[in-house]
Scaffold this motif. Structure first.
Motif: not given
Length: 463
Positions: A315, A320, A353, A357
């Motif tokens: 990622t 992000v 991801r 997050e």
């Protein structure tokens, strides 16, 4: 933790090269010794034929009645007349009371030793061969034959020549042989290097392809491989696909379990909500909410644990963090919270991801809740503490709130623990971050922030 290869261990290519080189050296050394021995034997036989020719000539003269000394001297080799030349003949009559000796002029009244006295036995042809020390310290190659002429007497006929010729020829041959074998060795070593390097190239390609899959740059092994390696590539791809299928089935089961458990909990909460004044209903709602939080938490852990088994998920960090920054500013815009972020370029997280997050989002949301007006996010790439270990991500979230004491920092990471009931939330945020980070092999540290509030320092694996 990922096992690191032993530094004491050597690669397959190195072991094959060293093994092949050792065998080449041993084989060439044995061959060289054998060839040198064969050539020395051939040189000795050629030298002996020359001596035997002189020996037969002298025996013929001995067998001729009334042979004079001059007849003995004229056997066609000037070296027998040159004093101490290294070439000598000698005839000793052994049947008289006193041995009678005739010798070449080159001996200068000296005598040759006898091979019989050195314990050398007669050969099949009735001749002895061997090496002796000459009058001038030369090493002589000598032939000796006993001759019985009946009434004419018994004799020991000896012919010797300077063995330097044999030694020099053998030495010259050894020099040429060593040079030839040296060139041959270099050629064979280079050939071995070529064969090892290009013969093991498919294995290196497979290793690089697996590294690409693990790092997320590829989903399976691609390319053409030799027949011997193609089966390994197919089985590896099948293992990767089977791994993905297992993870997908696990995700499906987790989702089904979540729905199966949440539905009865929702029914309990709804039934309890219909009796607002009932103490039992209030207790049911409290415990149902706690059960819902616990179920959510453990299902999330199961989901993440299943997802972590998927190979090759990478990622990008900067998108992000930037998305979280904008989202948190909008959520907390009524309090005018400023969220600033600094992310080093090119950083990647070894994971999915949504997990990044969730972890960073919980930290930033918690910081915004307690901040007076500022939240600062910094993301850097760090080297591993262990030599040769994988790189790490260091994510720091600072706020300018009131901060926490050491005792409070130890409490807030516990599941469901809230220090201030006036703030919204379930108290599971930091606990979820701790658990998720642990599943990825990372950790969460809490400390005082330089800007006055709490610092949350999250360490995660980098790609």
């Amino acid at each position: 933790m990922t096992a690191k290869p032993s530094r004491r261990g050597s690669s397959l290519a190195t072991r094959l090269f060293l093994s092949a080189t050792a065998w080449v050296v041993v084989i060439l050394a044995i061959t060289g010794i054998a060839l040198s021995s064969v050539y020395r034997g051939a040189s000795e036989r050629a030298f002996d034929r020359r001596l035997n020719l002189y020996l037969r000539t002298i025996i013929a003269e001995v067998a001729t009645p009334d042979s004079s000394q001059e007849a003995f001297q004229s056997i066609g080799e000037p070296l027998f007349d040159l004093p101490l030349s290294g070439w000598y003949w000698q005839v000793v009559r052994t049947d008289g009371e006193k041995p009678e000796t005739r010798a070449s002029r080159s001996l200068w009244d000296r005598k040759l030793p006898r091979l019989e006295d050195q314990g050398i036995e007669l050969g099949p042809s009735g001749v002895r061969h061997g090496y002796v020390d000459g009058p001038e310290g030369q090493t002589l190659r000598m032939v000796e034959r006993p001759v019985d002429l009946g009434l004419d007497g018994k004799f020991i006929v000896t012919v010797a020549g300077d063995a330097t010729e044999i030694f020099e020829e053998t030495r010259t041959f050894d020099y040429y042989l060593a040079g030839t074998f040296l060139a041959l060795s270099i050629g064979l070593v280079l050939t071995t290097i070529f064969q090892v390097r290009f013969g093991l190239a498919p294995l290196k390609r497979i290793s690089e392809s697996i590294a690409d899959v693990r790092s997320g740059r590829a989903e399976r092994l691609e390319g053409q491989f030799p027949v011997e390696i193609a089966t390994l590539a197919r089985e590896t791809n099948a293992l990767i696909e089977a791994n993905r299928e297992i993870v997908e089935r696990a995700r499906t089961h987790v989702g089904n379990l979540a729905h199966a458990i949440k539905t009865p909990l929702s029914v309990l909460v709804n039934e309890a909500s219909a009796r607002p004044g009932d103490p039992l209903a209030a207790k049911v709602m409290e415990q149902a909410e706690l059960m819902r939080s616990q179920v959510t938490h453990h299902l999330e852990r199961a989901r993440i644990a299943a997802r972590l088994t998927v190979i090759g998920t990478i990622t990008e960090v900067e998108p992000v963090i930037e998305a979280l920054r904008r989202t948190m500013e909008k959520i907390h815009r009524d309090r005018a919270i400023q969220v600033r972020a600094e992310v080093a370029a090119g950083l990647k997280f070894r994971g999915e991801r949504q997990d990044l997050e969730e972890m960073v989002g919980n930290l930033v949301d918690n910081a915004c809740k307690w901040a007076a007006g500022r939240v600062f996010i910094a993301v850097t790439g760090e080297k591993s503490d262990e030599p040769g270990g994988p790189p790490k991500l260091r994510i720091v979230v600072d706020d300018d709130g009131i901060g926490l004491s050491a005792e409070q920092r130890a409490l807030v990471a516990r599941r469901g623990k809230r220090l201030d009931e006036s703030k919204p939330g379930s108290g599971l945020g930091l606990a979820i971050v701790v658990d998720l980070a642990a599943l990825y092999g990372g950790e969460l540290k809490l400390d005082n922030a330089p800007i006055g509030g709490l610092r949350a320092e999250l360490w995660l694996p980098a790609a």
